[in-house]
Write a protein that holds these residues in place. Structure first.
Motif, PDB file in Angstrom:
ATOM      1  N   GLY A   1       0.815  -1.209   0.000  1.00 11.16           N
ATOM      2  CA  GLY A   1       0.000   0.000   0.000  1.00 11.16           C
ATOM      3  C   GLY A   1       0.847   1.256   0.000  1.00 11.16           C
ATOM      4  O   GLY A   1       2.074   1.211  -0.042  1.00 11.16           O
ATOM      5  N   SER A   2       0.171   2.374   0.049  1.00  9.65           N
ATOM      6  CA  SER A   2       0.816   3.683   0.151  1.00  9.65           C
ATOM      7  C   SER A   2      -0.104   4.578   0.965  1.00  9.65           C
ATOM      8  O   SER A   2      -1.258   4.228   1.224  1.00  9.65           O
ATOM      9  N   VAL A   3       0.414   5.712   1.386  1.00  7.14           N
ATOM     10  CA  VAL A   3      -0.365   6.630   2.219  1.00  7.14           C
ATOM     11  C   VAL A   3      -0.613   7.918   1.438  1.00  7.14           C
ATOM     12  O   VAL A   3       0.331   8.616   1.046  1.00  7.14           O
TER      13      VAL A   3
ATOM     14  N   ARG B   1      -4.070  10.878   1.159  1.00  8.24           N
ATOM     15  CA  ARG B   1      -5.467  11.207   1.429  1.00  8.24           C
ATOM     16  C   ARG B   1      -6.237  11.465   0.132  1.00  8.24           C
ATOM     17  O   ARG B   1      -5.657  11.812  -0.892  1.00  8.24           O
TER      18      ARG B   1
ATOM     19  N   SER C   1      -7.202  -7.517   4.326  1.00  3.47           N
ATOM     20  CA  SER C   1      -6.669  -6.799   5.483  1.00  3.47           C
ATOM     21  C   SER C   1      -7.836  -6.259   6.267  1.00  3.47           C
ATOM     22  O   SER C   1      -8.902  -5.985   5.693  1.00  3.47           O
TER      23      SER C   1
ATOM     24  N   ALA D   1      -7.929  -3.427   7.133  1.00  7.20           N
ATOM     25  CA  ALA D   1      -8.116  -2.098   6.541  1.00  7.20           C
ATOM     26  C   ALA D   1      -9.242  -2.094   5.527  1.00  7.20           C
ATOM     27  O   ALA D   1      -9.773  -1.031   5.187  1.00  7.20           O
TER      28      ALA D   1
ATOM     29  N   GLY E   1     -10.486   1.218   7.303  1.00  8.49           N
ATOM     30  CA  GLY E   1      -9.336   1.901   6.740  1.00  8.49           C
ATOM     31  C   GLY E   1      -9.020   3.183   7.499  1.00  8.49           C
ATOM     32  O   GLY E   1      -9.917   3.932   7.889  1.00  8.49           O
ATOM     33  N   GLN E   2      -7.730   3.419   7.688  1.00  8.13           N
ATOM     34  CA  GLN E   2      -7.302   4.607   8.416  1.00  8.13           C
ATOM     35  C   GLN E   2      -7.086   5.783   7.457  1.00  8.13           C
ATOM     36  O   GLN E   2      -7.069   5.619   6.235  1.00  8.13           O
TER      37      GLN E   2
ATOM     38  N   GLN F   1      -5.406   5.727   3.817  1.00  6.69           N
ATOM     39  CA  GLN F   1      -5.397   4.362   3.294  1.00  6.69           C
ATOM     40  C   GLN F   1      -6.488   4.114   2.259  1.00  6.69           C
ATOM     41  O   GLN F   1      -6.839   2.970   2.002  1.00  6.69           O
TER      42      GLN F   1
ATOM     43  N   TYR G   1      -5.494   1.571  -0.498  1.00 10.20           N
ATOM     44  CA  TYR G   1      -5.239   0.252   0.092  1.00 10.20           C
ATOM     45  C   TYR G   1      -6.534  -0.385   0.597  1.00 10.20           C
ATOM     46  O   TYR G   1      -6.791  -1.569   0.370  1.00 10.20           O
ATOM     47  N   SER G   2      -7.360   0.424   1.250  1.00  8.10           N
ATOM     48  CA  SER G   2      -8.640  -0.094   1.761  1.00  8.10           C
ATOM     49  C   SER G   2      -9.534  -0.557   0.628  1.00  8.10           C
ATOM     50  O   SER G   2     -10.171  -1.612   0.707  1.00  8.10           O
TER      51      SER G   2
ATOM     52  N   LYS H   1      -8.084  -3.898  -0.759  1.00 10.48           N
ATOM     53  CA  LYS H   1      -8.272  -5.047   0.130  1.00 10.48           C
ATOM     54  C   LYS H   1      -9.755  -5.373   0.312  1.00 10.48           C
ATOM     55  O   LYS H   1     -10.120  -6.545   0.502  1.00 10.48           O
TER      56      LYS H   1
END
Length: 262
Positions: free
Chosen positions: A88-90, A92, A155, A157, A161-162, A165, A168-169, A172
């Motif tokens: 993943g990567s971060v 917003r 995941s 997530a 999910g945060q 994320q 990534y969320s 997944k």
């Protein structure tokens, strides 16, 4: 499915949860091929298991097909596919620099959701050629018997999910969401599909996290309040393979943890 003597491929098998799964499969008598990035420790891991290493970039979809074909040829068949490759990567949805980069979003979807689906569809094609394994269940007389098991990696997530994320969320969540539909698609062939949704686990991605930070990350877990261990993922993967009633779902492996927004 009886594990001894079965043919298995593990994508992401050079490290972490994939490596632990490959090692446990081999210890239980399966023939295992390790597939991972060129330059990984895959060759050493495979040699230690008495298996073969096949380098692959899972975002090269045609290359993945060639690598899987080569692995199946070397094994002489395919009964089990485990995929832990991903990342993943971060970023917003809207940050100080502007909206989330669309190409970055697509790359994370390709690396996780599209790659996992690609591996699954190709693995299913190989498994469909197997002779069905007798489940020794008289009530299953109308079924076809079991031909294969596909274990994918989501995941937690996907569900909580945060901040940062979103890509990534989404990726997944796609892996979790495809499990039931894919299991229904493949049910008449005797092929099962299950996803595992781990919380934070001890992998290469978490090795650099300081001890005090780790404690904060798992403080909301019920028990145990620590990062998961790769062998705990492997134990669940093998339990899925062993138990024919586990199908069409995404199983959380998270010590009762729920991610907060940060």
């Amino acid at each position: 499915m009886e594990i001894k003597g079965k043919k298995a491929v593990v994508f992401g098998g050079a490290s972490g949860m994939g490596r632990a799964s490959a090692e446990l499969l081999a210890a239980r008598g399966a023939d295992v091929a390790v597939l991972d990035r060129p330059g990984s420790a895959g060759a050493d891991v495979a040699a230690a298991l008495g298996g073969r290493f096949h380098p692959v970039d899972v975002t090269d979809f045609e290359g993945t097909e060639r690598a899987l074909d080569a692995a199946v040829d070397s094994l002489g068949g395919l009964h089990v596919s485990i995929t832990t490759a991903g990342g993943g990567s971060v970023q917003r949805t809207l940050g100080k620099g502007g909206p989330h980069d669309l190409d970055a979003f697509r790359r994370i979807l390709d690396l996780n959701a599209v790659a996992t689906f690609n591996i699954s569809r190709l693995a299913a094609a190989h498994m469909s050629r197997n002779e069905p394994e007798d489940l020794e269940d008289p009530e299953n007389a109308a079924g076809t018997g079991e031909r294969g098991v596909i274990v994918n990696t989501s995941s937690i997530a996907a569900f909580e999910g945060q901040v940062g994320q979103v890509a990534y969320s989404a990726a997944k969540a796609a892996i979790a969401g495809m499990s039931l539909t894919m299991a229904r698609d493949l049910g008449s062939l005797g092929i099962r599909v299950v996803a595992i949704a781990p919380s934070l686990f001890e992998t290469g991605a978490t090795d650099r996290i300081p001890v005090e930070t780790r404690a904060a990350l798992v403080k909301d877990a019920a028990f145990p309040r620590r990062l998961g261990r790769p062998e705990e993922y492997a134990k669940l993967a093998l339990a899925i393979i062993d138990n024919p009633m586990l199908n069409g779902q995404c199983l959380r492996l998270d010590a009762g943890q729920r991610f907060g927004p940060r």
